[in-house]
Scaffold this active site. Structure first.
Site, PDB file in Angstrom:
ATOM      1  N   LYS A  11     -26.225  -8.665 -38.373  1.00  0.00           N
ATOM      2  CA  LYS A  11     -26.870  -9.854 -38.967  1.00  0.00           C
ATOM      3  C   LYS A  11     -28.377  -9.690 -39.017  1.00  0.00           C
ATOM      4  O   LYS A  11     -28.957  -8.885 -38.286  1.00  0.00           O
ATOM      5  CB  LYS A  11     -26.513 -11.120 -38.184  1.00  0.00           C
ATOM      6  N   ASP A  58     -24.879 -14.881 -29.849  1.00  0.00           N
ATOM      7  CA  ASP A  58     -24.694 -14.403 -31.229  1.00  0.00           C
ATOM      8  C   ASP A  58     -23.225 -14.149 -31.574  1.00  0.00           C
ATOM      9  O   ASP A  58     -22.902 -13.822 -32.724  1.00  0.00           O
ATOM     10  CB  ASP A  58     -25.465 -13.088 -31.445  1.00  0.00           C
TER      11      ASP A  58
HETATM   12  P1  ATP Z   1     -29.119  -9.125 -28.628  1.00  0.00           P
HETATM   13  O1  ATP Z   1     -27.775  -9.658 -29.039  1.00  0.00           O
HETATM   14  O2  ATP Z   1     -29.370  -9.182 -27.138  1.00  0.00           O
HETATM   15  O3  ATP Z   1     -30.246  -9.572 -29.497  1.00  0.00           O
HETATM   16  P2  ATP Z   1     -29.343  -6.685 -29.998  1.00  0.00           P
HETATM   17  O4  ATP Z   1     -28.784  -7.227 -31.230  1.00  0.00           O
HETATM   18  O5  ATP Z   1     -30.803  -6.402 -29.996  1.00  0.00           O
HETATM   19  O6  ATP Z   1     -29.005  -7.585 -28.780  1.00  0.00           O
HETATM   20  P3  ATP Z   1     -27.179  -4.939 -29.239  1.00  0.00           P
HETATM   21  O7  ATP Z   1     -26.886  -3.780 -30.097  1.00  0.00           O
HETATM   22  O8  ATP Z   1     -26.204  -6.033 -29.208  1.00  0.00           O
HETATM   23  O9  ATP Z   1     -28.641  -5.377 -29.595  1.00  0.00           O
HETATM   24  O10 ATP Z   1     -27.399  -4.347 -27.778  1.00  0.00           O
HETATM   25  C1  ATP Z   1     -28.215  -4.851 -26.756  1.00  0.00           C
HETATM   26  C2  ATP Z   1     -27.848  -4.118 -25.466  1.00  0.00           C
HETATM   27  O11 ATP Z   1     -26.522  -4.501 -25.084  1.00  0.00           O
HETATM   28  C3  ATP Z   1     -27.780  -2.605 -25.614  1.00  0.00           C
HETATM   29  O12 ATP Z   1     -28.981  -2.015 -25.250  1.00  0.00           O
HETATM   30  C4  ATP Z   1     -26.656  -2.188 -24.733  1.00  0.00           C
HETATM   31  O13 ATP Z   1     -27.120  -1.769 -23.473  1.00  0.00           O
HETATM   32  C5  ATP Z   1     -25.823  -3.437 -24.493  1.00  0.00           C
HETATM   33  N1  ATP Z   1     -24.456  -3.430 -25.093  1.00  0.00           N
HETATM   34  C6  ATP Z   1     -23.372  -3.945 -24.508  1.00  0.00           C
HETATM   35  N2  ATP Z   1     -22.300  -3.816 -25.303  1.00  0.00           N
HETATM   36  C7  ATP Z   1     -22.690  -3.193 -26.421  1.00  0.00           C
HETATM   37  C8  ATP Z   1     -22.009  -2.788 -27.599  1.00  0.00           C
HETATM   38  N3  ATP Z   1     -20.688  -2.990 -27.756  1.00  0.00           N
HETATM   39  N4  ATP Z   1     -22.733  -2.215 -28.570  1.00  0.00           N
HETATM   40  C9  ATP Z   1     -24.065  -2.028 -28.396  1.00  0.00           C
HETATM   41  N5  ATP Z   1     -24.744  -2.355 -27.302  1.00  0.00           N
HETATM   42  C10 ATP Z   1     -24.077  -2.958 -26.303  1.00  0.00           C
END
Ligand code: ATP
Length: 306
Positions: A13, A143
């Site tokens: 998103k 989210d």
């Molecule tokens: P947020 O939802 O906190 O804004 P984001 O969108 O920036 O996060 P994500 O890719 O969801 O980023 O990952 C944030 C952190 O969550 C990663 O650094 C990782 O350590 C952890 N994580 C846990 N599960 C997952 C997953 N299935 N895929 C990616 N990262 C994950």
């Protein structure tokens, strides 16, 4: 005997708007956000596991690097919650094929959790209502409910109270990716630091932005993009300001740090502009890689079963 399984496709998103209220006494901020799901997808396979093996996970795909394979993975957290609530056999195999950038403010981990909820519901014919799916989803992360619904939606509360938004048209995005993520809690903390001493109003949906979406007007939408976390993300990662400048100089309709960053999302007029901007960003040397995507995209949906 071959085990049965379900494959669910889940979208990343961008936040078209992310307005952050004051820090509450519970340590969380009230937010008002407008999400748009985009065509960068993870594929989440859930299948029956080997008896006695518990929940196992394997992670492949372009953006697999650095994704945890322990119980901190949001896909495993979602599986454990569903196993407990529906008394499912505790042996499950999860496979993630990742394309959504990790820690890029595009909610990839949340999307994977949504994929597990939808996949397990189908695999075990649980008949979970949409409302219950959303309840589970918000226990995992703010989210996650949006990743179930996809499309364009307004999120209030912690961003987890979703209402779909009236929106027309499709939008072309160029995403400037960073090789190193930003921690969401660190960005919120920096936001609080930058706002110290200021009085912060309760967040509201931006009317010009909603009007642009209702009209399907990409130009107006580009001008209305809004992210209260952008100054904090840029303060922690000053190079993001440069990226934003390059994008706007090369004709993007608008540019914004996505969520807590560090991905910068540029809205462009069409595929030709997307190509031009991608070339300009690549040759500027300020971004590590680029992706193109269209929004809105569908939420978590089953694409295969076996
Ligand atoms: P947020 O939802 O906190 O804004 P984001 O969108 O920036 O996060 P994500 O890719 O969801 O980023 O990952 C944030 C952190 O969550 C990663 O650094 C990782 O350590 C952890 N994580 C846990 N599960 C997952 C997953 N299935 N895929 C990616 N990262 C994950």
């Amino acid at each position: 005997m071959k085990s049965r399984g379900v494959v669910t496709r889940v979208p990343g998103k961008v936040n078209l708007q992310l307005s952050v209220g004051p820090l509450g006494s519970d340590g969380f901020h009230e937010v008002t956000t407008v999400f748009q799901a985009i065509t960068l997808f993870d594929d989440v396979t859930v299948s029956e596991g080997i008896s006695g093996a518990g929940v196992s996970i394997s992670i492949t795909g372009q953006t697999a690097q650095g994704v945890p394979n322990d119980s901190s993975n949001l896909a495993i957290r979602a599986a454990n919650l569903m196993i407990k609530e529906y008394e499912l056999a505790p042996d499950l195999e999860i496979k993630l094929k990742k394309e959504i950038p990790v820690a890029g403010g595009m909610a990839g981990g949340s999307a994977d959790a949504a994929g597990v909820i939808v996949g397990l519901d189908s695999l075990f014919n649980l008949g979970v209502s949409r409302a219950d799916m959303e309840k589970f989803a918000s226990q995992i992360g703010s989210d996650v409910p949006f990743a179930l619904s996809g499309g364009v939606a307004i999120g209030t509360g912690r961003g987890d109270q979703i209402t779909s938004a009236l929106a027309k048209g499709s939008y072309t995005w160029v995403l400037a990716l960073s090789s190193q993520g930003l921690s969401t809690p660190a960005v919120y903390q920096e936001c609080d630091r930058l706002r110290e001493g200021l009085s912060i109003a309760s967040p509201q949906v931006s009317e010009p932005l909603m009007q642009a979406l209702r009209a399907g007007d990409a130009k107006a939408l580009g001008k209305s993009l809004l992210n209260d976390l952008q100054p904090a993300a840029c303060s922690l990662r000053p190079a993001l300001r440069l990226v934003l400048d390059v994008g706007i100089d090369y004709g993007a309709l608008g540019g914004i740090v996505s969520g807590s960053g560090p991905t910068v999302a540029f809205l462009v007029a069409d595929e030709d502009h997307a190509m031009d901007l991608a070339v300009a960003l690549s040759s500027s040397g300020v971004v590590s890689s680029i992706a193109r995507a269209i929004g809105p995209a569908q939420g978590a949906r089953i694409i295969d079963s076996f």
